[in-house]
Scaffold this motif. Sequence first.
Motif, PDB file in Angstrom:
ATOM      1  N   PHE A  11       1.789   0.129  11.931  1.00 35.21           N
ATOM      2  CA  PHE A  11       0.541   0.346  11.206  1.00 35.21           C
ATOM      3  C   PHE A  11       0.705  -0.193   9.791  1.00 35.21           C
ATOM      4  CE2 PHE A  11      -2.267   3.595  13.351  1.00 35.21           C
ATOM      5  CZ  PHE A  11      -1.676   3.493  14.595  1.00 35.21           C
ATOM      6  N   ARG A  12      -0.394  -0.593   9.200  1.00 33.47           N
ATOM      7  CA  ARG A  12      -0.410  -1.057   7.818  1.00 33.47           C
ATOM      8  C   ARG A  12      -1.666  -0.490   7.155  1.00 33.47           C
ATOM      9  NH1 ARG A  12       0.054  -6.871   8.107  1.00 33.47           N
ATOM     10  NH2 ARG A  12       2.275  -6.398   8.066  1.00 33.47           N
ATOM     11  N   ILE A  13      -1.489   0.138   6.006  1.00 34.10           N
ATOM     12  CA  ILE A  13      -2.613   0.568   5.194  1.00 34.10           C
ATOM     13  C   ILE A  13      -2.629  -0.307   3.955  1.00 34.10           C
ATOM     14  CG2 ILE A  13      -3.563   2.434   3.762  1.00 34.10           C
ATOM     15  CD1 ILE A  13      -2.431   4.407   5.828  1.00 34.10           C
ATOM     16  N   ILE A  14      -3.788  -0.900   3.697  1.00 34.62           N
ATOM     17  CA  ILE A  14      -3.968  -1.724   2.499  1.00 34.62           C
ATOM     18  C   ILE A  14      -4.977  -1.026   1.605  1.00 34.62           C
ATOM     19  CG2 ILE A  14      -4.723  -3.937   1.573  1.00 34.62           C
ATOM     20  CD1 ILE A  14      -3.773  -5.220   4.178  1.00 34.62           C
ATOM     21  N   ILE A  15      -4.545  -0.686   0.406  1.00 29.24           N
ATOM     22  CA  ILE A  15      -5.426  -0.051  -0.569  1.00 29.24           C
ATOM     23  C   ILE A  15      -5.976  -1.151  -1.460  1.00 29.24           C
ATOM     24  CG2 ILE A  15      -5.596   1.638  -2.437  1.00 29.24           C
ATOM     25  CD1 ILE A  15      -3.186   3.050  -1.088  1.00 29.24           C
ATOM     26  N   ILE A 115      -1.672  -2.711  13.416  1.00 30.39           N
ATOM     27  CA  ILE A 115      -3.008  -2.160  13.175  1.00 30.39           C
ATOM     28  C   ILE A 115      -3.156  -1.999  11.673  1.00 30.39           C
ATOM     29  CG2 ILE A 115      -4.558  -0.210  13.478  1.00 30.39           C
ATOM     30  CD1 ILE A 115      -3.452   0.156  16.260  1.00 30.39           C
ATOM     31  N   GLU A 116      -4.040  -2.817  11.125  1.00 34.46           N
ATOM     32  CA  GLU A 116      -4.245  -2.864   9.682  1.00 34.46           C
ATOM     33  C   GLU A 116      -5.536  -2.122   9.335  1.00 34.46           C
ATOM     34  OE1 GLU A 116      -3.618  -6.675   7.369  1.00 34.46           O
ATOM     35  OE2 GLU A 116      -5.808  -6.456   7.287  1.00 34.46           O
ATOM     36  N   ALA A 137     -12.337  -1.560   6.735  1.00 31.79           N
ATOM     37  CA  ALA A 137     -12.090  -2.515   7.822  1.00 31.79           C
ATOM     38  C   ALA A 137     -10.851  -2.069   8.592  1.00 31.79           C
ATOM     39  CB  ALA A 137     -11.884  -3.917   7.269  1.00 31.79           C
ATOM     40  N   ARG A 138     -10.833  -2.456   9.856  1.00 38.60           N
ATOM     41  CA  ARG A 138      -9.655  -2.183  10.704  1.00 38.60           C
ATOM     42  C   ARG A 138      -9.541  -3.342  11.690  1.00 38.60           C
ATOM     43  NH1 ARG A 138      -9.653   3.726  12.234  1.00 38.60           N
ATOM     44  NH2 ARG A 138      -8.230   4.051  10.528  1.00 38.60           N
ATOM     45  N   ARG A 139      -8.316  -3.867  11.835  1.00 34.76           N
ATOM     46  CA  ARG A 139      -8.131  -5.021  12.718  1.00 34.76           C
ATOM     47  C   ARG A 139      -6.670  -5.111  13.143  1.00 34.76           C
ATOM     48  NH1 ARG A 139      -6.344 -10.227  10.288  1.00 34.76           N
ATOM     49  NH2 ARG A 139      -5.270  -9.673   8.355  1.00 34.76           N
ATOM     50  N   ILE A 140      -6.401  -6.058  14.054  1.00 34.89           N
ATOM     51  CA  ILE A 140      -5.030  -6.375  14.429  1.00 34.89           C
ATOM     52  C   ILE A 140      -4.575  -7.524  13.533  1.00 34.89           C
ATOM     53  CG2 ILE A 140      -3.500  -7.223  16.250  1.00 34.89           C
ATOM     54  CD1 ILE A 140      -4.576  -4.468  16.837  1.00 34.89           C
TER      55      ILE A 140
END
Length: 143
Positions: A11-15, A115-116, A137-140
């Motif tokens: 998983f990746r969370i981008i702030i 999963i970003e 937003a959420r994407r691969i």
Amino acid sequence: MARADQTVIDFRIIIEQPVIGVLHSLQAKDELPLDPKYSREGEPLVFDFPVRVGPGPKFLGDQVRREGPERRFVYIRVGQLAGDPSSPWSRRMKIDIHDIENDLLDRAASTGGVIETRVGGTGMDGTPACATVRPTARRIAEH
């Protein structure tokens, strides 16, 4: 649930647009700040971590928190909670993961993608976002 029934998905969370100079970190099970970082010029902050996903789907891992029988989320610690005792803020961002679509989970598991999830880092009042923060937003994504 046996580990054999679980798949590890990255998983990746981008702030996006975090408040400049405010420390952010993941929260691990021991509640210590993990991977602390801050934005120098408004650039996004990126946090990567693995999640074990089992049938249901069920979400497990060091960063996964639970609330009730269904809700699963990840905390991003902000300011003092992220390890900066001089910060005027002591808060957390709660980012839900239980509502990730099965299609995304299946695609990430089969392709090895990440999963970003992107979230806004600044609240309407100009201070660091906190409480439940909805994804923009959420994407691969690729590693």
